[in-house]
Enzyme design. Structure first.
Site, PDB file in Angstrom:
ATOM      1  CG  HIS A  11      -1.860  -1.038   1.427  1.00 20.75           C
ATOM      2  ND1 HIS A  11      -2.008  -1.732   2.602  1.00 20.75           N
ATOM      3  CD2 HIS A  11      -2.778  -1.559   0.577  1.00 20.75           C
ATOM      4  CE1 HIS A  11      -2.967  -2.626   2.478  1.00 20.75           C
ATOM      5  NE2 HIS A  11      -3.448  -2.556   1.249  1.00 20.75           N
ATOM      6  CE  LYS A  18     -15.643  -7.388   6.359  1.00 19.95           C
ATOM      7  NZ  LYS A  18     -14.507  -6.719   5.753  1.00 19.95           N
ATOM      8  NE  ARG A  46      -2.585  -7.379  -4.196  1.00 21.23           N
ATOM      9  CZ  ARG A  46      -3.409  -7.542  -3.193  1.00 21.23           C
ATOM     10  NH1 ARG A  46      -2.955  -7.884  -2.013  1.00 21.23           N
ATOM     11  NH2 ARG A  46      -4.699  -7.395  -3.362  1.00 21.23           N
ATOM     12  CB  SER A  63      -4.454  -6.797   4.568  1.00 18.62           C
ATOM     13  OG  SER A  63      -4.048  -5.520   4.142  1.00 18.62           O
TER      14      SER A  63
HETATM   15  P1  ADP Z   1      -9.477  -3.608  -0.712  1.00 19.49           P
HETATM   16  O1  ADP Z   1      -9.980  -3.795   0.672  1.00 19.49           O
HETATM   17  O2  ADP Z   1     -10.287  -2.670  -1.553  1.00 19.49           O
HETATM   18  O3  ADP Z   1      -9.070  -4.874  -1.424  1.00 19.49           O
HETATM   19  P2  ADP Z   1      -6.842  -3.128   0.242  1.00 19.49           P
HETATM   20  O4  ADP Z   1      -6.849  -2.401   1.532  1.00 19.49           O
HETATM   21  O5  ADP Z   1      -6.520  -4.570   0.289  1.00 19.49           O
HETATM   22  O6  ADP Z   1      -8.152  -2.814  -0.550  1.00 19.49           O
HETATM   23  O7  ADP Z   1      -5.827  -2.411  -0.767  1.00 19.49           O
HETATM   24  C1  ADP Z   1      -5.982  -1.085  -1.210  1.00 19.49           C
HETATM   25  C2  ADP Z   1      -5.310  -0.939  -2.554  1.00 19.49           C
HETATM   26  O8  ADP Z   1      -3.944  -1.348  -2.465  1.00 19.49           O
HETATM   27  C3  ADP Z   1      -5.923  -1.836  -3.625  1.00 19.49           C
HETATM   28  O9  ADP Z   1      -5.909  -1.160  -4.865  1.00 19.49           O
HETATM   29  C4  ADP Z   1      -5.011  -3.021  -3.681  1.00 19.49           C
HETATM   30  O10 ADP Z   1      -5.020  -3.630  -4.964  1.00 19.49           O
HETATM   31  C5  ADP Z   1      -3.682  -2.356  -3.425  1.00 19.49           C
HETATM   32  N1  ADP Z   1      -2.724  -3.299  -2.905  1.00 19.49           N
HETATM   33  C6  ADP Z   1      -2.898  -4.235  -1.949  1.00 19.49           C
HETATM   34  N2  ADP Z   1      -1.784  -4.958  -1.756  1.00 19.49           N
HETATM   35  C7  ADP Z   1      -0.851  -4.461  -2.616  1.00 19.49           C
HETATM   36  C8  ADP Z   1       0.527  -4.792  -2.918  1.00 19.49           C
HETATM   37  N3  ADP Z   1       1.146  -5.780  -2.292  1.00 19.49           N
HETATM   38  N4  ADP Z   1       1.147  -4.065  -3.855  1.00 19.49           N
HETATM   39  C9  ADP Z   1       0.500  -3.066  -4.491  1.00 19.49           C
HETATM   40  N5  ADP Z   1      -0.787  -2.721  -4.277  1.00 19.49           N
HETATM   41  C10 ADP Z   1      -1.457  -3.407  -3.345  1.00 19.49           C
END
Ligand code: ADP
Length: 180
Positions: free
Chosen positions: A22, A46, A95, A133
């Protein structure tokens, strides 16, 4: 050439918890936009490993050295939030190939809802491609080392939370099996 228009993007997500993937996307977005609002989606009711407030605090601490980044929580359609804060774009990170279909579908749906807002997708850094995450929650719940995936204050918050859950006898596998 100076422009008098502010280019602002919203980077939405659950950030449960924030990690280096992120953070990398937020920094990439700063190269194109004047201001990036990292927007933590909080779904009331949630059961999450970290509350909305906790997630916002962890994101703030991770990005505190970037004056052009703002951190906030929201609980509405992302396009409505983006309009409310005057953003021209929604930024997402990509990703692996499996992200593509979902991101593509969401981007088209968001465009249908708000043709005035562009969806900008950044390709993840190779070294962060595998980080999510949910993987971090799972590894941390089993006592594994996640320090290469997320900053030290998040590692500590995870250790504290899982210690609390263990002390309370809460089944932590329930918390980690929740989707991102
Ligand atoms: P969501 O809950 O909408 O899936 P996340 O909190 O998991 O969102 O992630 C927010 C943004 O960061 C999303 O666009 C996701 O694709 C991106 N993201 C998550 N993990 C990575 C990573 N390892 N590298 C690059 N971008 C990531």
């Amino acid at each position: 050439m100076r422009h008098n228009h502010i280019y602002r993007a919203v980077l939405p997500g659950s950030f449960n918890p924030i990690h280096y993937g992120h953070i990398d996307i937020a920094h990439r977005a700063l190269r194109l936009f004047d201001e990036v609002i990292v927007a933590v989606y909080v779904h009331p009711g949630k059961p999450d490993l970290f509350s909305g407030e906790e997630r916002v605090a962890l994101v703030r601490e991770s990005l505190k050295d970037e004056p052009r980044i703002r951190v906030a929580s929201y609980n509405k359609l992302t396009v409505d939030y983006a309009r409310e804060v005057g953003a021209q774009a929604i930024v997402r990170g990509l990703r692996v190939f499996s992200d593509f279909e979902l991101e593509f579908r969401m981007a088209l749906a968001n465009r249908r809802l708000a043709p005035d807002i562009e969806i900008v997708t950044f390709i993840a850094a190779e070294e962060h491609l595998h980080i999510s995450s949910s993987t971090i929650r799972e590894i941390a719940s089993l006592g594994g080392d996640v320090s290469s995936m997320t900053p030290p204050h998040v590692v500590e918050a995870l250790q504290r939370r899982f210690a609390e859950l263990r002390a309370r006898g809460t089944n932590s596998s329930y918390m980690v099996s929740l989707e991102d």
